[in-house]
Design a protein around this motif. Sequence first.
Motif, PDB file in Angstrom:
ATOM      1  N   ILE A 190      67.888  21.415  27.676  1.00 46.89           N
ATOM      2  CA  ILE A 190      67.213  22.249  28.667  1.00 46.89           C
ATOM      3  C   ILE A 190      66.245  23.166  27.936  1.00 46.89           C
ATOM      4  CG2 ILE A 190      68.988  24.030  28.645  1.00 46.89           C
ATOM      5  CD1 ILE A 190      68.501  24.301  31.687  1.00 46.89           C
ATOM      6  N   LEU A 191      65.093  23.406  28.558  1.00 44.82           N
ATOM      7  CA  LEU A 191      64.068  24.243  27.942  1.00 44.82           C
ATOM      8  C   LEU A 191      63.578  25.278  28.950  1.00 44.82           C
ATOM      9  CD1 LEU A 191      62.031  21.380  26.237  1.00 44.82           C
ATOM     10  CD2 LEU A 191      63.650  22.931  25.112  1.00 44.82           C
ATOM     11  N   HIS A 192      63.665  26.549  28.555  1.00 45.49           N
ATOM     12  CA  HIS A 192      63.170  27.665  29.354  1.00 45.49           C
ATOM     13  C   HIS A 192      61.928  28.237  28.654  1.00 45.49           C
ATOM     14  CE1 HIS A 192      66.576  27.963  32.129  1.00 45.49           C
ATOM     15  NE2 HIS A 192      67.374  27.742  31.097  1.00 45.49           N
ATOM     16  N   MET A 238      54.672  27.461  33.217  1.00 45.99           N
ATOM     17  CA  MET A 238      55.354  26.270  32.724  1.00 45.99           C
ATOM     18  C   MET A 238      56.674  26.081  33.441  1.00 45.99           C
ATOM     19  SD  MET A 238      54.854  25.906  28.640  1.00 45.99           S
ATOM     20  CE  MET A 238      55.924  24.476  28.748  1.00 45.99           C
ATOM     21  N   PRO A 239      57.097  24.851  33.650  1.00 45.34           N
ATOM     22  CA  PRO A 239      58.373  24.602  34.334  1.00 45.34           C
ATOM     23  C   PRO A 239      59.554  24.618  33.362  1.00 45.34           C
ATOM     24  CG  PRO A 239      57.288  22.530  33.904  1.00 45.34           C
ATOM     25  CD  PRO A 239      56.347  23.607  33.405  1.00 45.34           C
ATOM     26  N   ILE A 240      60.725  24.812  33.925  1.00 43.45           N
ATOM     27  CA  ILE A 240      61.972  24.515  33.220  1.00 43.45           C
ATOM     28  C   ILE A 240      62.162  22.999  33.299  1.00 43.45           C
ATOM     29  CG2 ILE A 240      64.470  24.899  33.172  1.00 43.45           C
ATOM     30  CD1 ILE A 240      63.932  27.431  34.907  1.00 43.45           C
ATOM     31  N   ILE A 241      62.714  22.425  32.258  1.00 38.57           N
ATOM     32  CA  ILE A 241      63.007  20.987  32.295  1.00 38.57           C
ATOM     33  C   ILE A 241      64.398  20.744  31.743  1.00 38.57           C
ATOM     34  CG2 ILE A 241      62.067  20.428  30.010  1.00 38.57           C
ATOM     35  CD1 ILE A 241      60.872  17.851  31.341  1.00 38.57           C
ATOM     36  N   ASP A 287      65.017  16.213  35.245  1.00 39.24           N
ATOM     37  CA  ASP A 287      64.498  16.901  36.429  1.00 39.24           C
ATOM     38  C   ASP A 287      63.662  18.097  36.011  1.00 39.24           C
ATOM     39  OD1 ASP A 287      66.351  19.596  37.188  1.00 39.24           O
ATOM     40  OD2 ASP A 287      67.301  18.142  35.878  1.00 39.24           O
ATOM     41  N   LEU A 288      62.779  18.499  36.917  1.00 33.32           N
ATOM     42  CA  LEU A 288      61.791  19.541  36.641  1.00 33.32           C
ATOM     43  C   LEU A 288      61.973  20.699  37.617  1.00 33.32           C
ATOM     44  CD1 LEU A 288      59.330  19.631  34.611  1.00 33.32           C
ATOM     45  CD2 LEU A 288      57.901  19.067  36.589  1.00 33.32           C
ATOM     46  N   THR A 289      61.946  21.906  37.095  1.00 35.64           N
ATOM     47  CA  THR A 289      62.075  23.103  37.928  1.00 35.64           C
ATOM     48  C   THR A 289      60.911  24.045  37.645  1.00 35.64           C
ATOM     49  OG1 THR A 289      64.489  22.924  37.872  1.00 35.64           O
ATOM     50  CG2 THR A 289      63.564  25.027  38.582  1.00 35.64           C
ATOM     51  N   LYS A 334      51.080  21.955  26.061  1.00 32.73           N
ATOM     52  CA  LYS A 334      49.657  21.969  25.729  1.00 32.73           C
ATOM     53  C   LYS A 334      48.830  22.522  26.882  1.00 32.73           C
ATOM     54  CE  LYS A 334      45.941  18.919  24.076  1.00 32.73           C
ATOM     55  NZ  LYS A 334      45.600  17.520  23.679  1.00 32.73           N
ATOM     56  N   LYS A 335      49.211  22.187  28.111  1.00 30.87           N
ATOM     57  CA  LYS A 335      48.442  22.586  29.291  1.00 30.87           C
ATOM     58  C   LYS A 335      48.629  24.060  29.635  1.00 30.87           C
ATOM     59  CE  LYS A 335      47.682  21.297  34.167  1.00 30.87           C
ATOM     60  NZ  LYS A 335      48.052  20.320  35.243  1.00 30.87           N
ATOM     61  N   TYR A 336      49.862  24.549  29.523  1.00 33.15           N
ATOM     62  CA  TYR A 336      50.165  25.885  30.041  1.00 33.15           C
ATOM     63  C   TYR A 336      50.627  26.897  28.995  1.00 33.15           C
ATOM     64  CZ  TYR A 336      50.126  23.832  34.744  1.00 33.15           C
ATOM     65  OH  TYR A 336      49.767  23.215  35.909  1.00 33.15           O
TER      66      TYR A 336
END
Length: 303
Positions: free
Chosen positions: A91-93, A99-102, A123-125, A214-216
Amino acid sequence: MDKIQHIAETYQTLQQEICNSLEKADGKGVFSRNQWKKEIGGGTTAVIEKGNIIEKGAVNFSFVKGKMTPQMENLLGEKAQNYAATGISSILHPENPWMPIIHMNVRYFAVDNNISWFGGGIDLTPHIANPEDSAAFHLALKNTCDKFNTGFYPEFKLWADNYYYLPHRNETRGVGGIFFDRLKPGQPVEFDKLFEFTVSLAKLYPAVYTGFMKKYGSRPYSERQKKWQALRRGRYVEFNLINDRGTKFGLESGGNTESILTSLPANAAWEYNYSPESGSFEEETLNLLKKGIDWIHFKPEPK
């Protein structure tokens, strides 16, 4: 070589590859690695904190074996004496609210009544929902699923919609993804292909997220957006502690508590009776936290 031993070694190598990819994209954060052992087995907890982009994250590997308990039999719905399980959970915060959590998990579970299965998903949050990002994310998942079985994506997407759901809030945790469990060899894909499917998902995971980084990663954000991020993290905490079966199983089986709870963000918030302003980005995000959205073909209503 024993099947589960081979799977465990492959997952352990993938854990290292994922960490290396995320470290390179972050440019500052480095994963600390803690190898743990208990009577049931062991694993490696890899945690990243205070990076340029990733505020807190974990990529954990475990390989455990033990005796089935009545609690575990109830959770799994299987009667057996012994079990063995291995997997990666990550999990990444992010620091940036754009940017989303994934979350990603792949796992293999076997019990001594000759039954075994794969499970997992991604899943993407998002804190601030972006339909274009959601569409690209779901298309990447569909393309990966279709390589193995064209029925996987629609089935596992629906499963994710129903699983990553907070019934006490009547909202989904995020924009979903795919989720699957009890995927047994031969139903309808053979063992080697199912294993390869989980490996493909584990490799897709850092590729997707480094794109978001890279995007956010350096996009400016406001104090209001940061406050909203903390509230959305609060919802994430609620799901993980109340609804998540993996958390419950890990604690019931005597797993490494610190490793299990690395899924939680560094900071989160709850505000009593919160209601977003009409027409705000907060309201727009909440309006998109629903089951059944076809993200790949989704077209936002004109404002």
